[in-house]
Design a protein around this motif. Structure first.
Motif, mmCIF file in Angstrom:
data_model
loop_
_atom_site.group_PDB
_atom_site.id
_atom_site.type_symbol
_atom_site.label_atom_id
_atom_site.label_comp_id
_atom_site.label_asym_id
_atom_site.label_seq_id
_atom_site.Cartn_x
_atom_site.Cartn_y
_atom_site.Cartn_z
ATOM 1 N N GLN A 80 0.813 -1.215 0.000
ATOM 2 C CA GLN A 80 0.000 0.000 0.000
ATOM 3 C C GLN A 80 0.848 1.267 0.000
ATOM 4 O O GLN A 80 0.484 2.265 -0.583
ATOM 5 N N GLU A 81 1.966 1.222 0.680
ATOM 6 C CA GLU A 81 2.864 2.368 0.722
ATOM 7 C C GLU A 81 4.224 1.939 0.201
ATOM 8 O O GLU A 81 4.790 0.950 0.676
ATOM 9 N N ILE A 82 4.746 2.648 -0.778
ATOM 10 C CA ILE A 82 6.023 2.295 -1.398
ATOM 11 C C ILE A 82 6.881 3.545 -1.541
ATOM 12 O O ILE A 82 6.401 4.595 -1.998
ATOM 13 N N ASN A 83 8.145 3.406 -1.170
ATOM 14 C CA ASN A 83 9.104 4.472 -1.425
ATOM 15 C C ASN A 83 9.631 4.300 -2.846
ATOM 16 O O ASN A 83 10.515 3.480 -3.104
ATOM 17 N N ALA A 84 9.077 5.066 -3.758
ATOM 18 C CA ALA A 84 9.419 4.915 -5.182
ATOM 19 C C ALA A 84 10.864 5.295 -5.481
ATOM 20 O O ALA A 84 11.393 4.966 -6.543
ATOM 21 N N GLN A 85 11.514 6.001 -4.540
ATOM 22 C CA GLN A 85 12.904 6.409 -4.742
ATOM 23 C C GLN A 85 13.888 5.299 -4.386
ATOM 24 O O GLN A 85 15.073 5.395 -4.694
ATOM 25 N N ALA B 85 6.961 -3.989 5.791
ATOM 26 C CA ALA B 85 7.002 -5.005 4.736
ATOM 27 C C ALA B 85 8.359 -5.005 4.037
ATOM 28 O O ALA B 85 8.777 -6.022 3.469
ATOM 29 N N ALA B 86 9.057 -3.861 4.077
ATOM 30 C CA ALA B 86 10.411 -3.761 3.519
ATOM 31 C C ALA B 86 11.105 -2.571 4.177
ATOM 32 O O ALA B 86 10.462 -1.580 4.513
ATOM 33 N N TYR B 87 12.429 -2.727 4.375
ATOM 34 C CA TYR B 87 13.175 -1.607 4.953
ATOM 35 C C TYR B 87 14.580 -1.537 4.367
ATOM 36 O O TYR B 87 15.070 -2.488 3.758
ATOM 37 N N ASP C 107 15.034 2.661 7.560
ATOM 38 C CA ASP C 107 13.904 3.357 6.943
ATOM 39 C C ASP C 107 12.931 2.346 6.347
ATOM 40 O O ASP C 107 13.343 1.456 5.571
ATOM 41 N N ILE C 108 11.654 2.476 6.687
ATOM 42 C CA ILE C 108 10.629 1.624 6.066
ATOM 43 C C ILE C 108 10.452 2.076 4.619
ATOM 44 O O ILE C 108 10.292 3.267 4.345
ATOM 45 N N ILE C 109 10.493 1.135 3.683
ATOM 46 C CA ILE C 109 10.333 1.491 2.265
ATOM 47 C C ILE C 109 9.085 0.867 1.639
ATOM 48 O O ILE C 109 8.753 1.169 0.496
ATOM 49 N N ALA C 110 8.385 -0.018 2.379
ATOM 50 C CA ALA C 110 7.118 -0.569 1.876
ATOM 51 C C ALA C 110 6.300 -1.104 3.037
ATOM 52 O O ALA C 110 6.854 -1.624 4.018
ATOM 53 N N PRO D 16 16.068 2.154 -4.694
ATOM 54 C CA PRO D 16 16.537 1.355 -5.835
ATOM 55 C C PRO D 16 15.986 -0.063 -5.835
ATOM 56 O O PRO D 16 15.818 -0.670 -6.884
ATOM 57 N N LEU D 17 15.646 -0.599 -4.645
ATOM 58 C CA LEU D 17 15.118 -1.964 -4.581
ATOM 59 C C LEU D 17 13.728 -2.057 -5.193
ATOM 60 O O LEU D 17 13.353 -3.091 -5.750
ATOM 61 N N LEU D 18 12.966 -0.964 -5.102
ATOM 62 C CA LEU D 18 11.559 -0.997 -5.524
ATOM 63 C C LEU D 18 11.312 -0.265 -6.844
ATOM 64 O O LEU D 18 10.176 0.027 -7.193
ATOM 65 N N LYS D 19 12.374 0.003 -7.588
ATOM 66 C CA LYS D 19 12.241 0.683 -8.888
ATOM 67 C C LYS D 19 11.304 -0.111 -9.806
ATOM 68 O O LYS D 19 11.458 -1.324 -9.970
ATOM 69 N N GLY D 20 10.322 0.583 -10.387
ATOM 70 C CA GLY D 20 9.412 -0.069 -11.324
ATOM 71 C C GLY D 20 8.296 -0.860 -10.683
ATOM 72 O O GLY D 20 7.521 -1.528 -11.359
ATOM 73 N N ILE D 21 8.193 -0.807 -9.353
ATOM 74 C CA ILE D 21 7.144 -1.546 -8.642
ATOM 75 C C ILE D 21 6.132 -0.536 -8.101
ATOM 76 O O ILE D 21 6.492 0.394 -7.360
ATOM 77 N N GLY D 22 4.890 -0.697 -8.494
ATOM 78 C CA GLY D 22 3.875 0.284 -8.148
ATOM 79 C C GLY D 22 3.045 -0.080 -6.932
ATOM 80 O O GLY D 22 3.097 -1.209 -6.427
#
Length: 509
Positions: free
Chosen positions: A107-112, A152-154, A141-144, A114-120
């Motif tokens: 539901q929340e994604i840090n689009a910046q 869900a990801a950090y 830092d939580i990134i998802a 590099p691990l989550l590039k291209g994932i919406g």
């Protein structure tokens, strides 16, 4: 030197799948148990921590020294790996209020990141854990996040350490491949240059250096693994490779002649040995599956050893061992409990004083097929279904007789030929006919019969670890059944096995 990713196995059922996904992205990787670390040299581009059936809160949970990796290699923690890094860095892991298992959406994604590039947003992921990360250290830092999983990801700030609570390696995580590619390429800097061509080139060069002018003997089975191993060795050492193909009397109909002819057309130095009578004589009266296997293994070694001694000054035994066998032998939990003896003859008796060379021991089965295709091996060998080392002996339930073998060979040939003619052979991972130790009443013409039953087995699978029964068309099954009953004397009933693995195994014995 080939660059690689090291996957540290904490016992997850998905560890091999992580490796397969990394390999699919043309990056070489190796799996090592967390408690048997490899050498971390300049070829290592990054490290992945797998999941685990353990909780990080258990006193006997797997432990590892994080200082060996943090800020020294890019690091991806998956599930248990993510919880372990958080817990041992000053965070807190607690039991989940509900078991978080199955599909979820980010539901929340840090689009910046590099691990989550291209994932919406709303990307579907697969969760499988009983604990949750309640608190992370200040420099994390939580990134998802998902609706129910805040962490869900950090990312560990000022480092290349990233962790995820979900499993990117399973197909249910829709963007899992993208995430792994981001880690491997953007974060680790992998070149994605591990291809069948690259493998062949480096393997042949390594074999030449290792073997020199030494002679190698290799037992061929007609299967994919031994065939690809033989061609690699042949390209490395030529006529110094001596192949032995044994007919144990338990092969499929006309298989010995057909496969031997294929090998000779491939230019291999191969000797065919007809040992049917020796095997069938030793098997007479034996019904127990393990005794059958052990008898076949013992006689094979005797026949193989006799043939090997006819080659002067042999120093090496070639084997078609593939990577899953290697992983299993050094797994976190040790070798799995023996359900049945391995189809391949394991180990060498003391009297065979040979060193072992295994050209395929870093490859998964699908990779072996791709390498074989690149080597130009005929599709009839590359696409051949797996066939057990003991052959039809474990597809004849009960004792073995020449008459039963002949009946099963005929029934099996009708089955396989129909699968090929209908286009179903290549859709099925493994298929074969089973001779059951029961007789049933039937009617042929005006006469009552009391004859044998054949069971047909066909499964779909990726690597044989799990399998589902193949949903063959009723019309095809009817045609096969009709042909077997009409053409194979001694059979008056055909049944189809609709059991999956687990709980059943692929073979019946």
């Amino acid at each position: 030197m080939q660059e690689k990713i090291i996957i540290l196995d904490f016992g997850s059922q998905y560890t091999q799948l992580i490796a397969r996904r990394v390999r699919e992205l043309s990056v070489y990787c190796e799996i090592h148990p967390f408690n048997h670390l490899p050498v971390f040299d300049d070829t290592v581009k990054g490290v992945i921590f797998s999941g685990s059936p353990y909780s990080v809160r258990q006193t006997d949970a797997p432990q590892i020294n994080l200082s060996l990796f943090h800020n020294k290699f890019p690091l991806l923690g998956v599930c248990y790996g993510a919880q372990y890094i958080a817990q041992h860095s000053g965070g807190e892991v607690v039991p989940s209020t509900i078991r978080e298992y199955g599909r979820a959406n980010l539901q929340e994604i840090n689009a910046q990141s590099p691990l989550l590039k291209g994932i919406g947003k709303d990307s579907q992921v697969w969760m499988s854990h009983g604990d949750t990360i309640a608190r992370i250290p200040d420099n994390f830092d939580i990134i998802a996040s998902t609706d129910t999983v805040k962490v869900a990801a950090y990312h560990v700030r000022d480092s290349k350490t990233y962790c995820i609570q979900f499993h990117p390696e399973v197909t249910h995580s829709i963007d899992g491949k993208q995430l792994l590619q981001n880690f491997l390429v953007d974060i680790c800097g992998c070149k994605q240059d591990w291809t069948p061509d690259a493998f062949i080139e480096t393997t042949i060069a390594a074999l030449r250096e290792k073997l020199g002018n030494d002679k190698v003997v290799l037992g061929l089975s007609g299967g994919v693994d031994s065939s690809v191993a033989a061609v690699l060795l042949h390209q490395a050492i030529g006529k110094n490779l001596h192949c032995i193909f044994v007919d144990n009397g338990l092969l499929r109909k006309e298989e010995f002649e057909q496969v031997l002819d294929s090998y000779k057309h491939m230019g291999l130095n191969v000797k065919g040995i007809n040992a049917k009578d020796r095997f069938l004589g030793q098997l007479a009266g034996i019904s127990d599956p393990e005794k059958k296997r052990k008898t076949i293994g013992r006689v094979f070694i005797e026949v193989f050893d006799d043939a090997a001694h006819e080659v002067q000054d042999v120093k090496w035994l070639g084997q078609g061992t593939i990577y899953p066998d290697v992983i299993e032998s050094v797994s976190v939990k040790g070798p799995s409990a023996t359900i049945k003896s391995h189809h391949n003859v394991g180990g060498l008796p003391d009297f065979m004083k040979l060193k072992v060379v295994e050209p395929l021991n870093t490859l998964f089965k699908d990779e072996v097929r791709r390498v074989g295709k690149t080597l130009g091996i005929n599709d009839s060998l590359i696409g051949r279904h797996p066939f057990p080392g003991p052959g039809l002996a474990i597809r004849i339930l009960g004792d073995i007789t020449p008459e039963k073998v002949a009946i099963l060979q005929e029934a099996d040939a009708i089955y396989i030929n129909n699968l090929k003619a209908s286009g179903w052979y290549d859709k099925v991972w493994q298929a074969g006919a089973i001779f059951l130790p029961v007789q049933s009443v039937g009617v042929m013409g005006d006469e009552r019969t009391y004859e044998n039953v054949i069971c047909l087995r066909a499964v779909t699978s990726v690597d044989g670890m799990t399998a589902d029964w193949s949903h063959l068309p009723y019309e095809l099954l009817a045609k096969i059944s009709n042909e077997i009953i009409n053409n194979v004397k001694g059979i008056n009933r055909v049944v189809y096995d609709i059991s999956s693995k687990p709980p059943a195994t692929i073979e019946w014995e």
